[in-house]
Write a protein that holds these residues in place. Structure first.
Motif, PDB file in Angstrom:
ATOM      1  N   THR A 141       0.866  -1.176   0.000  1.00 13.75           N
ATOM      2  CA  THR A 141       0.000   0.000   0.000  1.00 13.75           C
ATOM      3  C   THR A 141       0.902   1.224   0.000  1.00 13.75           C
ATOM      4  N   ALA A 142       0.306   2.409  -0.089  1.00 15.22           N
ATOM      5  CA  ALA A 142       1.111   3.634  -0.033  1.00 15.22           C
ATOM      6  C   ALA A 142       1.728   3.810   1.353  1.00 15.22           C
ATOM      7  N   GLU A 143       1.080   3.277   2.380  1.00 14.71           N
ATOM      8  CA  GLU A 143       1.591   3.373   3.749  1.00 14.71           C
ATOM      9  C   GLU A 143       2.854   2.537   3.940  1.00 14.71           C
ATOM     10  N   GLY A 144       2.922   1.399   3.264  1.00 13.75           N
ATOM     11  CA  GLY A 144       4.078   0.526   3.415  1.00 13.75           C
ATOM     12  C   GLY A 144       3.875  -0.790   2.687  1.00 13.75           C
ATOM     13  N   ALA A 145       4.912  -1.583   2.720  1.00 11.31           N
ATOM     14  CA  ALA A 145       4.843  -2.931   2.148  1.00 11.31           C
ATOM     15  C   ALA A 145       5.222  -3.904   3.252  1.00 11.31           C
TER      16      ALA A 145
ATOM     17  N   VAL B 215       8.479  -2.654   5.105  1.00  7.96           N
ATOM     18  CA  VAL B 215       9.360  -1.645   4.514  1.00  7.96           C
ATOM     19  C   VAL B 215       8.510  -0.516   3.951  1.00  7.96           C
ATOM     20  N   ALA B 216       9.132   0.629   3.780  1.00  5.64           N
ATOM     21  CA  ALA B 216       8.474   1.772   3.139  1.00  5.64           C
ATOM     22  C   ALA B 216       8.737   1.681   1.637  1.00  5.64           C
ATOM     23  N   PRO B 217       7.702   1.749   0.805  1.00  5.93           N
ATOM     24  CA  PRO B 217       7.906   1.637  -0.642  1.00  5.93           C
ATOM     25  C   PRO B 217       8.827   2.725  -1.209  1.00  5.93           C
ATOM     26  N   GLN B 218       8.876   3.882  -0.533  1.00  8.83           N
ATOM     27  CA  GLN B 218       9.711   4.976  -1.021  1.00  8.83           C
ATOM     28  C   GLN B 218      11.199   4.654  -0.857  1.00  8.83           C
ATOM     29  N   LEU B 219      11.536   3.819   0.094  1.00  7.38           N
ATOM     30  CA  LEU B 219      12.937   3.521   0.379  1.00  7.38           C
ATOM     31  C   LEU B 219      13.396   2.205  -0.216  1.00  7.38           C
TER      32      LEU B 219
ATOM     33  N   ALA C  81       6.975 -12.647 -13.838  1.00  8.89           N
ATOM     34  CA  ALA C  81       5.670 -11.976 -13.808  1.00  8.89           C
ATOM     35  C   ALA C  81       5.404 -11.373 -12.424  1.00  8.89           C
ATOM     36  N   PHE C  82       5.733 -12.110 -11.362  1.00  9.36           N
ATOM     37  CA  PHE C  82       5.554 -11.603 -10.007  1.00  9.36           C
ATOM     38  C   PHE C  82       6.448 -10.393  -9.766  1.00  9.36           C
ATOM     39  N   GLY C  83       7.700 -10.459 -10.198  1.00  9.63           N
ATOM     40  CA  GLY C  83       8.631  -9.342 -10.019  1.00  9.63           C
ATOM     41  C   GLY C  83       8.149  -8.087 -10.728  1.00  9.63           C
ATOM     42  N   ASP C  84       7.637  -8.258 -11.944  1.00 13.84           N
ATOM     43  CA  ASP C  84       7.106  -7.108 -12.681  1.00 13.84           C
ATOM     44  C   ASP C  84       5.903  -6.507 -11.966  1.00 13.84           C
ATOM     45  N   ALA C  85       4.984  -7.365 -11.501  1.00 11.65           N
ATOM     46  CA  ALA C  85       3.796  -6.875 -10.788  1.00 11.65           C
ATOM     47  C   ALA C  85       4.185  -6.188  -9.482  1.00 11.65           C
TER      48      ALA C  85
ATOM     49  N   ALA D 123       5.873   1.143  -7.588  1.00 16.20           N
ATOM     50  CA  ALA D 123       5.842   2.419  -8.309  1.00 16.20           C
ATOM     51  C   ALA D 123       4.526   3.150  -8.061  1.00 16.20           C
ATOM     52  N   ASP D 124       3.413   2.427  -8.090  1.00 14.39           N
ATOM     53  CA  ASP D 124       2.103   3.053  -7.838  1.00 14.39           C
ATOM     54  C   ASP D 124       2.010   3.564  -6.402  1.00 14.39           C
TER      55      ASP D 124
END
Length: 174
Positions: free
Chosen positions: A96-100, A116-120, A157-161, A167-168
């Motif tokens: 999610t935008a909050e984290g992964a 983890v934080a998606p931004q980092l 396919a999983f890595g791309d998704a 990114a989203d």
């Protein structure tokens, strides 16, 4: 490419469900080698073949051979039991935008969790994906390998998704 070690620290306790828009919510599991009905059919055929071959050898006077046929059946059953046990491995992925957050649940029920934080974080997918290729989430030089039990096509396919989901999530936060 050298094998990467799983070095992200485990978060204490079970992670709570992340809030916000979900970009990925996946459960990864290994493919089973044979469905239950196929296993029953295989074992039935193997037991019948071993029994009749054992009877033939006993009638020729080679009675010790029947024990080896029983051992054969036992070893095949044991190998499938181990395979099915490993088939209970699960990896849970939520972005999610909050984290992964990631969880790996072993066949014995032991679970490890990472957040983890998606931004980092950065998603790395080996290209071209070969049998030993990996999908990794890297943050601060530490790496978590995901989906190692998947086929190369499934890992790619999983890595791309996963990369798109990160990114989203970063785009929403920006």
């Amino acid at each position: 490419m050298a094998a990467r070690m799983e070095t992200l620290p485990a978060a204490p306790g079970l992670p709570s469900r992340l809030s916000g828009r979900t970009y990925m919510d996946a459960t990864l599991a290994p493919n089973r080698s044979l469905p239950n009905i196929g296993f029953v059919a295989l074992m039935g055929t193997l037991v019948a073949a071993s029994f009749f071959a054992g009877i033939a050898f006993v009638s020729m006077g080679a009675w010790p051979v029947i024990g080896f046929f029983g051992l054969d059946v036992l070893l095949v059953w044991g190998a499938f039991r181990l395979s099915y046990r490993q088939g209970r491995l699960r990896e849970l992925v939520q972005v999610t935008a909050e984290g992964a957050q990631f969880a790996r649940i072993a066949p014995n029920g032991y679970a490890r969790h990472w957040r983890v934080a998606p931004q980092l974080a950065r998603v790395q997918v080996d290209r071209p994906m070969k049998h030993e290729g990996q999908v990794c989430v890297t943050i601060s030089g530490k790496t978590l390998v995901l989906g190692a039990f998947l086929s190369p096509e499934e890992r790619e396919a999983f890595g791309d998704a996963l990369g798109r989901a990160f990114a989203d999530a970063r785009a929403e936060r920006a």
